[in-house]
Design a protein around this motif. Structure first.
Motif, mmCIF file in Angstrom:
data_model
loop_
_atom_site.group_PDB
_atom_site.id
_atom_site.type_symbol
_atom_site.label_atom_id
_atom_site.label_comp_id
_atom_site.label_asym_id
_atom_site.label_seq_id
_atom_site.Cartn_x
_atom_site.Cartn_y
_atom_site.Cartn_z
ATOM 1 N N ALA A 30 9.143 13.004 12.086
ATOM 2 C CA ALA A 30 9.577 11.834 11.328
ATOM 3 C C ALA A 30 9.036 11.927 9.910
ATOM 4 O O ALA A 30 7.906 12.394 9.696
ATOM 5 N N CYS A 31 9.815 11.463 8.925
ATOM 6 C CA CYS A 31 9.436 11.624 7.522
ATOM 7 C C CYS A 31 9.503 10.295 6.777
ATOM 8 O O CYS A 31 10.468 9.540 6.916
ATOM 9 N N THR A 32 8.474 10.029 5.982
ATOM 10 C CA THR A 32 8.509 8.973 4.986
ATOM 11 C C THR A 32 8.697 9.633 3.620
ATOM 12 O O THR A 32 8.822 10.849 3.524
ATOM 13 N N MET A 33 8.669 8.828 2.563
ATOM 14 C CA MET A 33 8.766 9.405 1.227
ATOM 15 C C MET A 33 7.539 10.240 0.884
ATOM 16 O O MET A 33 7.569 11.063 -0.029
ATOM 17 N N ALA A 34 6.445 10.050 1.637
ATOM 18 C CA ALA A 34 5.210 10.791 1.356
ATOM 19 C C ALA A 34 5.147 12.128 2.081
ATOM 20 O O ALA A 34 4.321 12.973 1.739
ATOM 21 N N GLY A 35 6.005 12.337 3.078
ATOM 22 C CA GLY A 35 5.967 13.597 3.812
ATOM 23 C C GLY A 35 6.376 13.407 5.253
ATOM 24 O O GLY A 35 6.726 12.307 5.690
ATOM 25 N N CYS A 36 6.321 14.504 6.019
ATOM 26 C CA CYS A 36 6.754 14.502 7.417
ATOM 27 C C CYS A 36 5.550 14.673 8.344
ATOM 28 O O CYS A 36 4.549 15.296 7.981
ATOM 29 N N SER A 37 5.688 14.152 9.538
ATOM 30 C CA SER A 37 4.628 14.258 10.536
ATOM 31 C C SER A 37 4.553 15.671 11.105
ATOM 32 O O SER A 37 5.482 16.474 10.948
ATOM 33 N N SER A 38 3.442 15.949 11.764
ATOM 34 C CA SER A 38 3.367 17.204 12.517
ATOM 35 C C SER A 38 4.390 17.117 13.648
ATOM 36 O O SER A 38 4.367 16.166 14.434
ATOM 37 N N PRO A 39 5.302 18.078 13.758
ATOM 38 C CA PRO A 39 6.429 17.914 14.680
ATOM 39 C C PRO A 39 6.036 18.089 16.140
ATOM 40 O O PRO A 39 5.079 18.783 16.475
ATOM 41 N N THR A 97 3.928 4.783 11.823
ATOM 42 C CA THR A 97 4.822 5.303 10.791
ATOM 43 C C THR A 97 4.141 5.553 9.455
ATOM 44 O O THR A 97 4.545 6.436 8.703
ATOM 45 N N ALA A 98 3.097 4.745 9.112
ATOM 46 C CA ALA A 98 2.391 4.868 7.824
ATOM 47 C C ALA A 98 3.337 4.702 6.641
ATOM 48 O O ALA A 98 3.099 5.223 5.563
ATOM 49 N N GLY A 99 4.416 4.002 6.855
ATOM 50 C CA GLY A 99 5.425 3.791 5.814
ATOM 51 C C GLY A 99 6.783 3.576 6.454
ATOM 52 O O GLY A 99 6.894 3.329 7.658
ATOM 53 N N ILE A 100 7.820 3.699 5.667
ATOM 54 C CA ILE A 100 9.182 3.542 6.161
ATOM 55 C C ILE A 100 9.770 4.928 6.435
ATOM 56 O O ILE A 100 9.828 5.777 5.549
ATOM 57 N N VAL A 101 10.188 5.157 7.682
ATOM 58 C CA VAL A 101 10.800 6.431 8.046
ATOM 59 C C VAL A 101 12.177 6.507 7.395
ATOM 60 O O VAL A 101 13.032 5.643 7.607
ATOM 61 N N VAL A 102 12.396 7.533 6.571
ATOM 62 C CA VAL A 102 13.663 7.675 5.840
ATOM 63 C C VAL A 102 14.556 8.760 6.446
ATOM 64 O O VAL A 102 15.753 8.806 6.164
ATOM 65 N N ARG A 103 13.999 9.639 7.292
ATOM 66 C CA ARG A 103 14.799 10.682 7.930
ATOM 67 C C ARG A 103 13.968 11.347 9.015
ATOM 68 O O ARG A 103 12.745 11.159 9.096
ATOM 69 N N TYR A 104 14.664 12.093 9.868
ATOM 70 C CA TYR A 104 14.012 12.950 10.849
ATOM 71 C C TYR A 104 14.316 14.410 10.488
ATOM 72 O O TYR A 104 15.396 14.723 9.976
ATOM 73 N N THR A 136 0.845 -1.198 0.000
ATOM 74 C CA THR A 136 0.000 0.000 0.000
ATOM 75 C C THR A 136 0.879 1.246 0.000
ATOM 76 O O THR A 136 2.026 1.233 0.462
ATOM 77 N N SER A 137 0.354 2.324 -0.525
ATOM 78 C CA SER A 137 1.131 3.563 -0.608
ATOM 79 C C SER A 137 1.339 4.168 0.785
ATOM 80 O O SER A 137 0.561 3.936 1.715
ATOM 81 N N GLU A 138 2.412 4.937 0.909
ATOM 82 C CA GLU A 138 2.759 5.532 2.192
ATOM 83 C C GLU A 138 2.012 6.848 2.422
ATOM 84 O O GLU A 138 1.512 7.466 1.487
ATOM 85 N N GLN A 139 1.974 7.243 3.683
ATOM 86 C CA GLN A 139 1.510 8.559 4.087
ATOM 87 C C GLN A 139 2.549 9.152 5.029
ATOM 88 O O GLN A 139 3.495 8.473 5.448
ATOM 89 N N ALA A 140 2.387 10.407 5.371
ATOM 90 C CA ALA A 140 3.231 10.993 6.407
ATOM 91 C C ALA A 140 2.918 10.312 7.735
ATOM 92 O O ALA A 140 1.769 9.941 8.000
ATOM 93 N N SER A 161 12.972 7.875 20.801
ATOM 94 C CA SER A 161 12.700 6.473 20.452
ATOM 95 C C SER A 161 12.079 6.405 19.073
ATOM 96 O O SER A 161 11.320 7.308 18.676
ATOM 97 N N HIS A 162 12.400 5.342 18.332
ATOM 98 C CA HIS A 162 11.766 5.141 17.033
ATOM 99 C C HIS A 162 10.260 4.981 17.208
ATOM 100 O O HIS A 162 9.794 4.413 18.206
ATOM 101 N N LEU A 163 9.512 5.457 16.237
ATOM 102 C CA LEU A 163 8.056 5.292 16.269
ATOM 103 C C LEU A 163 7.679 3.821 16.140
ATOM 104 O O LEU A 163 8.358 3.050 15.453
#
Length: 274
Positions: A246-255, A192-199, A159-163, A185-187
């Motif tokens: 936290a950010c996936t390829m689809a975007g970043c979370s509300s910080p 995560t709604a996907g794979i976290v690629v960066r913070y 399935t496609s990712e989200q932030a 700590s890691h989420l």
């Protein structure tokens, strides 16, 4: 004798009895047209008009799975699958339904099995709903005749990712006059709604010696493989505001937001004694 199959649907040896003397190997789940021509023995055999009969063999379990499974992503939580019937000579009867099962096997890049969802359909499509974003699902689809179901075909769908839905909270672990060390700590994979690629870390000077400051924020990309970071260089005895997402390829979370402070610098130089 002439022997001609028509409307063949499957591939399993069966038997059709024409009389107590004649038995022929045929295909399960098929209809045959059989012609028997009587002939008189002699130097020049004479044959009469053929007798023709339609005969049907019984169904059996399909020998092969469905063909050409394709997927269409409706959104990050809904997937539609389409497929074709098994190959004609592998059906062994009329296909009346399809059994399907699916389960989540990975989420956010880690193993995360979910309970299996199963069903039965007479159509060549399946729409799976309420899925998890950024996850891998395994689908198993088999074709069924009136006798039973054949082997299943496995198809993996992502399935496609989200932030991410959440952000890690920063904790200050150490400070000096020019740096602040933080950790987190890691989420959990459910967030995560996907794979976290960066913070994404930002920090901004707010107060210096009790005076409000208006400096621009500094933005830092932090590797997704770490859970600690040292913010430097900073000014001594100051208060900073940080945001962290936290950010996936689809975007970043509300910080998340934190207020951190540096230590007061110690006096330097020699003290004059009188």
């Amino acid at each position: 004798m002439q022997f001609q199959p028509i409307n063949e649907q499957v591939d399993n040896p069966g038997k059709i009895m024409f009389s107590s003397m004649i038995t022929m190997d045929v295909t399960a789940g098929s209809q045959y047209q059989v012609s028997v021509t009587p002939c008189r023995n002699g130097t020049l055999p004479e044959c009469g008009p053929p007798a023709t009969k339609m005969a049907n063999t019984t169904d059996d379990v399909p020998l092969a799975p469905v063909e050409k499974v394709g997927t269409v992503a409706i959104n990050s939580m809904e997937i539609q699958l389409k497929w074709q019937k098994p190959l004609l000579d592998k059906r062994r009867g009329a296909i009346i339904a399809y059994n399907w099962t699916y389960e989540r096997v990975r989420q956010g890049g880690v193993a995360a099995p979910s309970p299996k969802v199963s069903g039965r359909s007479s159509q060549l499509t399946l729409t799976a709903v309420n899925l998890t974003s950024g996850s891998v699902y395994s689908f198993f689809i088999s074709a069924c005749t009136s006798v039973g179901c054949g082997p299943s075909r496995q198809t993996n769908v992502t399935t496609s990712e989200q932030a991410p839905r959440d952000s890690p909270e920063l904790t200050q672990t150490q400070n000096s006059a020019t740096s602040i060390a933080v950790q987190w700590s890691h989420l959990h994979h459910n967030a995560t709604a996907g794979i976290v690629v960066r913070y994404l870390l930002t920090y901004r000077l707010v107060y210096q010696s009790g005076i409000l400051q208006t400096q621009a924020a500094v933005v830092q990309n932090v590797s997704s493989s770490v859970t600690s970071y040292t913010i430097t260089p900073l000014l001594a005895g100051c208060q900073y505001t940080t945001t962290f997402g936290a950010c996936t390829m689809a975007g970043c979370s509300s910080p998340s937001t934190s207020s951190l402070s540096t230590d007061t610098a110690l006096p330097t130089g020699k003290v004059r004694q009188s």
